[in-house]
Design a protein around this motif. Structure first.
Motif, PDB file in Angstrom:
ATOM      1  N   PHE A 111       2.611 -67.000 -19.928  1.00 14.40           N
ATOM      2  CA  PHE A 111       3.708 -67.516 -19.103  1.00 14.40           C
ATOM      3  C   PHE A 111       3.266 -68.861 -18.553  1.00 14.40           C
ATOM      4  O   PHE A 111       2.343 -68.943 -17.746  1.00 14.40           O
ATOM      5  CB  PHE A 111       4.033 -66.524 -17.982  1.00 14.40           C
ATOM      6  CG  PHE A 111       5.246 -66.897 -17.190  1.00 14.40           C
ATOM      7  CD1 PHE A 111       6.482 -67.007 -17.798  1.00 14.40           C
ATOM      8  CD2 PHE A 111       5.155 -67.128 -15.832  1.00 14.40           C
ATOM      9  CE1 PHE A 111       7.610 -67.343 -17.063  1.00 14.40           C
ATOM     10  CE2 PHE A 111       6.273 -67.460 -15.091  1.00 14.40           C
ATOM     11  CZ  PHE A 111       7.502 -67.565 -15.714  1.00 14.40           C
ATOM     12  N   ARG A 119       6.064 -67.462 -10.692  1.00 18.31           N
ATOM     13  CA  ARG A 119       4.987 -66.703 -11.318  1.00 18.31           C
ATOM     14  C   ARG A 119       4.857 -65.306 -10.710  1.00 18.31           C
ATOM     15  O   ARG A 119       4.650 -64.335 -11.422  1.00 18.31           O
ATOM     16  CB  ARG A 119       3.667 -67.473 -11.239  1.00 18.31           C
ATOM     17  CG  ARG A 119       3.709 -68.737 -12.119  1.00 18.31           C
ATOM     18  CD  ARG A 119       2.389 -69.479 -12.142  1.00 18.31           C
ATOM     19  NE  ARG A 119       1.313 -68.744 -12.808  1.00 18.31           N
ATOM     20  CZ  ARG A 119       1.185 -68.618 -14.123  1.00 18.31           C
ATOM     21  NH1 ARG A 119       2.068 -69.164 -14.926  1.00 18.31           N
ATOM     22  NH2 ARG A 119       0.161 -67.959 -14.624  1.00 18.31           N
ATOM     23  N   THR A 121       7.276 -63.589  -9.327  1.00 16.93           N
ATOM     24  CA  THR A 121       8.433 -62.828  -9.822  1.00 16.93           C
ATOM     25  C   THR A 121       8.191 -62.347 -11.244  1.00 16.93           C
ATOM     26  O   THR A 121       8.410 -61.168 -11.563  1.00 16.93           O
ATOM     27  CB  THR A 121       9.707 -63.697  -9.765  1.00 16.93           C
ATOM     28  OG1 THR A 121       9.928 -64.097  -8.411  1.00 16.93           O
ATOM     29  CG2 THR A 121      10.912 -62.947 -10.293  1.00 16.93           C
ATOM     30  N   TYR A 122       7.741 -63.261 -12.105  1.00 14.80           N
ATOM     31  CA  TYR A 122       7.489 -62.908 -13.502  1.00 14.80           C
ATOM     32  C   TYR A 122       6.455 -61.785 -13.609  1.00 14.80           C
ATOM     33  O   TYR A 122       6.687 -60.784 -14.284  1.00 14.80           O
ATOM     34  CB  TYR A 122       7.008 -64.131 -14.297  1.00 14.80           C
ATOM     35  CG  TYR A 122       6.537 -63.767 -15.673  1.00 14.80           C
ATOM     36  CD1 TYR A 122       7.446 -63.539 -16.702  1.00 14.80           C
ATOM     37  CD2 TYR A 122       5.177 -63.603 -15.954  1.00 14.80           C
ATOM     38  CE1 TYR A 122       7.019 -63.169 -17.965  1.00 14.80           C
ATOM     39  CE2 TYR A 122       4.745 -63.243 -17.220  1.00 14.80           C
ATOM     40  CZ  TYR A 122       5.666 -63.024 -18.218  1.00 14.80           C
ATOM     41  OH  TYR A 122       5.240 -62.647 -19.467  1.00 14.80           O
ATOM     42  N   LEU A 126       6.793 -58.087 -15.045  1.00 18.00           N
ATOM     43  CA  LEU A 126       5.983 -57.702 -16.197  1.00 18.00           C
ATOM     44  C   LEU A 126       5.139 -56.467 -15.900  1.00 18.00           C
ATOM     45  O   LEU A 126       5.104 -55.520 -16.698  1.00 18.00           O
ATOM     46  CB  LEU A 126       5.085 -58.858 -16.631  1.00 18.00           C
ATOM     47  CG  LEU A 126       4.174 -58.580 -17.824  1.00 18.00           C
ATOM     48  CD1 LEU A 126       5.003 -58.297 -19.071  1.00 18.00           C
ATOM     49  CD2 LEU A 126       3.225 -59.754 -18.050  1.00 18.00           C
ATOM     50  N   THR A 172      14.331 -55.030 -18.050  1.00 17.70           N
ATOM     51  CA  THR A 172      13.243 -55.953 -17.712  1.00 17.70           C
ATOM     52  C   THR A 172      12.580 -56.518 -18.961  1.00 17.70           C
ATOM     53  O   THR A 172      12.049 -57.629 -18.921  1.00 17.70           O
ATOM     54  CB  THR A 172      12.186 -55.299 -16.796  1.00 17.70           C
ATOM     55  OG1 THR A 172      11.685 -54.108 -17.417  1.00 17.70           O
ATOM     56  CG2 THR A 172      12.772 -54.995 -15.425  1.00 17.70           C
ATOM     57  N   VAL A 176      11.993 -60.441 -19.102  1.00 21.10           N
ATOM     58  CA  VAL A 176      10.661 -61.002 -19.364  1.00 21.10           C
ATOM     59  C   VAL A 176      10.722 -61.942 -20.573  1.00 21.10           C
ATOM     60  O   VAL A 176      10.173 -63.043 -20.544  1.00 21.10           O
ATOM     61  CB  VAL A 176       9.616 -59.879 -19.559  1.00 21.10           C
ATOM     62  CG1 VAL A 176       8.346 -60.398 -20.200  1.00 21.10           C
ATOM     63  CG2 VAL A 176       9.318 -59.214 -18.216  1.00 21.10           C
ATOM     64  N   MET A 179      12.456 -65.167 -19.544  1.00 19.39           N
ATOM     65  CA  MET A 179      11.585 -66.029 -18.727  1.00 19.39           C
ATOM     66  C   MET A 179      10.525 -66.699 -19.594  1.00 19.39           C
ATOM     67  O   MET A 179      10.236 -67.884 -19.412  1.00 19.39           O
ATOM     68  CB  MET A 179      10.958 -65.204 -17.596  1.00 19.39           C
ATOM     69  CG  MET A 179      11.964 -64.779 -16.543  1.00 19.39           C
ATOM     70  SD  MET A 179      11.222 -63.812 -15.204  1.00 19.39           S
ATOM     71  CE  MET A 179      10.541 -65.156 -14.217  1.00 19.39           C
ATOM     72  N   LEU A 180       9.951 -65.969 -20.527  1.00 15.04           N
ATOM     73  CA  LEU A 180       8.949 -66.562 -21.431  1.00 15.04           C
ATOM     74  C   LEU A 180       9.594 -67.660 -22.292  1.00 15.04           C
ATOM     75  O   LEU A 180       9.015 -68.734 -22.467  1.00 15.04           O
ATOM     76  CB  LEU A 180       8.341 -65.495 -22.340  1.00 15.04           C
ATOM     77  CG  LEU A 180       7.253 -64.622 -21.752  1.00 15.04           C
ATOM     78  CD1 LEU A 180       6.961 -63.447 -22.657  1.00 15.04           C
ATOM     79  CD2 LEU A 180       5.999 -65.426 -21.476  1.00 15.04           C
TER      80      LEU A 180
END
Length: 184
Positions: A111, A119, A121-122, A126, A172, A176, A179-180
């Motif tokens: 990420f 970060r 949040t991610y 994850l 999720t 994820v 976001m990536l």
């Protein structure tokens, strides 16, 4: 009275539950090894680059099947519920195969986004996604086993927990991936 699935006192043999939990543990350990220790075959990412997007699409389909299955069972449409849940199980199984191939080829994605809140949040998503996917696997298998063996009261009791966890993991997984993909 013989021990049949029609008997409300029938208990699932502990060996069946132990086998499902054992298979789930081995699968989870294999995936952890694959993601964190296995050297990727295609580090450059030149082969099957579409796999992460396919994984997100399969998770999205799983989410749709799960939501439809819930709606159908609330409407007492048992056959439609069963078909939706088999659809969710099928696309989740395809996801697992695609996930394994992707990680065997390309390894783990990093990420790259900057910013503390983003970060945090991610990684919160994850970590919860990974933890709950490990928990969900044996729950899904046991819930299916109970349904397939006609143990519907036990199936309903476990499905009340399995459904929201499975749904969370599916949603999720897509978040994820998004976001990536957004911060490559």
């Amino acid at each position: 009275m013989p021990a049949t699935t029609d008997n409300p006192n029938y208990r699932t043999p502990p060996s069946i539950i132990a086998a499902i939990i054992g298979i789930s543990a081995v699968a989870s350990l294999f995936l952890a090894w694959l993601v964190y220790y296995h050297q990727p075959v295609d580090v450059a990412g030149t082969h099957l680059r579409f796999l992460p997007a396919l994984n997100a699409a399969l998770n999205s389909l799983c989410t749709i099947f799960l939501l439809a299955g819930y709606r159908f069972i609330m409407q007492r449409k048992i056959t439609a519920h069963r078909n939706s849940m088999f659809g969710a199980f099928l696309v989740s199984s395809l996801f697992l195969v695609s996930y394994i191939v992707n990680h065997a080829l390309h390894g783990d994605m990093r990420f790259l986004a900057q910013g503390h809140a983003l970060r945090v949040t991610y990684f919160a998503l994850l970590i919860s996604h990974i933890f709950l996917s490990v928990v969900a696997l044996p729950m899904i298998l046991i819930t299916f086993f109970l349904s397939l063996t006609g143990r519907f009261p036990a199936h309903r009791r476990l499905a009340r927990w399995t459904y929201p966890i499975w749904l969370y993991v599916s949603v999720t997984g897509v978040v994820v991936y998004a976001m990536l993909a957004a911060y490559r």
